[in-house]
Design an enzyme around this catalytic site. Structure first.
Site, PDB file in Angstrom:
ATOM      1  N   ASP A  35       0.885  -1.164   0.000  1.00  0.00           N
ATOM      2  CA  ASP A  35       0.000   0.000   0.000  1.00  0.00           C
ATOM      3  C   ASP A  35       0.933   1.228   0.000  1.00  0.00           C
ATOM      4  O   ASP A  35       2.114   1.104   0.337  1.00  0.00           O
ATOM      5  CB  ASP A  35      -0.854  -0.056   1.280  1.00  0.00           C
ATOM      6  CG  ASP A  35      -1.471   1.271   1.629  1.00  0.00           C
ATOM      7  OD1 ASP A  35      -2.145   1.847   0.760  1.00  0.00           O
ATOM      8  OD2 ASP A  35      -1.252   1.756   2.773  1.00  0.00           O
ATOM      9  N   ASP A  89      -0.003   5.166   0.903  1.00  0.00           N
ATOM     10  CA  ASP A  89      -0.206   6.112   2.019  1.00  0.00           C
ATOM     11  C   ASP A  89      -0.153   5.425   3.375  1.00  0.00           C
ATOM     12  O   ASP A  89      -0.917   4.490   3.624  1.00  0.00           O
ATOM     13  CB  ASP A  89      -1.585   6.782   1.898  1.00  0.00           C
ATOM     14  CG  ASP A  89      -1.631   7.795   0.795  1.00  0.00           C
ATOM     15  OD1 ASP A  89      -1.034   8.862   0.947  1.00  0.00           O
ATOM     16  OD2 ASP A  89      -2.269   7.507  -0.237  1.00  0.00           O
TER      17      ASP A  89
END
Ligand code: M1P
Length: 250
Positions: free
Chosen positions: A12, A14
């Site tokens: 991922d 952020d």
């Protein structure tokens, strides 16, 4: 033993590789490119679009170096800077439902009183609609204020519940993606969508690293998928420490 052919690390962006909506640090970028990439195949999977992911990785020339860039949960796929596949949310949901969702959201958001409001409350992407009560064009300071306000007043959680109630029975998911918005996408178009793009490679292990791994977070499904080995992290620093352990890096 690690190997680029048999092991895939999916990240991922952020909160996992970068601070929310910020650019990766030079130190972590160097670590990923020089220490991690030579050992295992690497993919990025984010709810964001290609433009934002590239910007956060420090430019398109950096994003291109990763084996896979899965945008909008992998519903849009890029390899070596080229778009390989994409889907359209309007084709899947139909114009009527798409407009009903947008109209309901705009009406709901218009009644909210927040510390500040800016512009771009609905960002229409290829395979996802991003709803943002504070407005996506807000500054970092207004974003930070909203995050505090939201933690206290549960603005997005209540908004998501209202959307779920209104559109119950439709194949649509409303998920808390990042810090200030709600992601809207068809059932099945969560981050597990990207796994079908790597099936042919027959990796022995697919590891996923993410920070929103609890129910309602946009890493939840892929983190718990039987095809992945999930790693929950709390920050880019935490991810780096975990990678050092997993890959025996000094
Ligand atoms: O972390 C991924 C999310 O990043 C942004 O979220 P926010 O601006 O709310 O912090 C959005 O691009 C969102 O769609 C995405 O899931």
């Amino acid at each position: 033993m690690t190997s680029r052919k048999s092991i895939l690390y999916l990240f991922d962006v952020d909160g996992t590789l970068t601070k929310p909506r910020q650019v990766i640090t030079d130190d972590f970028k160097k670590f990923l490119l020089e220490k991690v990439l030579p050992k295992v195949s690497v993919g990025l999977v984010s709810g964001s679009d290609y433009c934002k992911i590239s910007e956060q990785m420090g430019g398109e020339d950096v994003a291109c170096k990763f084996d896979y860039v899965f945008c909008e949960n992998g519903v849009m796929q890029y390899r070596a800077g080229k778009e390989i596949s994409s889907e359209s949310i309007t084709t899947r949901l139909g114009e009527n439902l798409t407009q009903r969702i947008i109209n309901f959201a705009l009406n709901y958001m218009s009644k909210l009183e927040l510390p500040a409001k800016r512009g771009t409350f609905v960002e229409f992407r290829s395979s996802m609609i991003n709803l943002c009560p504070v407005g996506r064009s807000c500054s970092q300071q207004v974003r930070d204020e909203f995050v505090k306000f939201d933690t206290e007043h549960k603005i997005r959680q209540k908004f998501t519940e209202a959307l779920q109630k209104e559109f119950a029975g439709h194949d649509v998911i409303f998920a808390l993606g990042g810090q200030i918005s709600v992601d809207v996408f068809p059932v099945g178009w969560d981050k597990t969508f990207c796994l079908k793009h790597v099936e042919a490679q027959k990796f022995d292990e697919i590891h996923f690293f993410g920070d929103k791994t609890t129910p309602g977070g946009n890493d939840y499904e892929i983190f718990n998928d039987s095809r992945t080995i999930g790693h929950a992290v709390t920050s880019p620093d935490d991810t780096k420490q975990l990678l050092k352990k997993c890959l025996n890096i000094e």
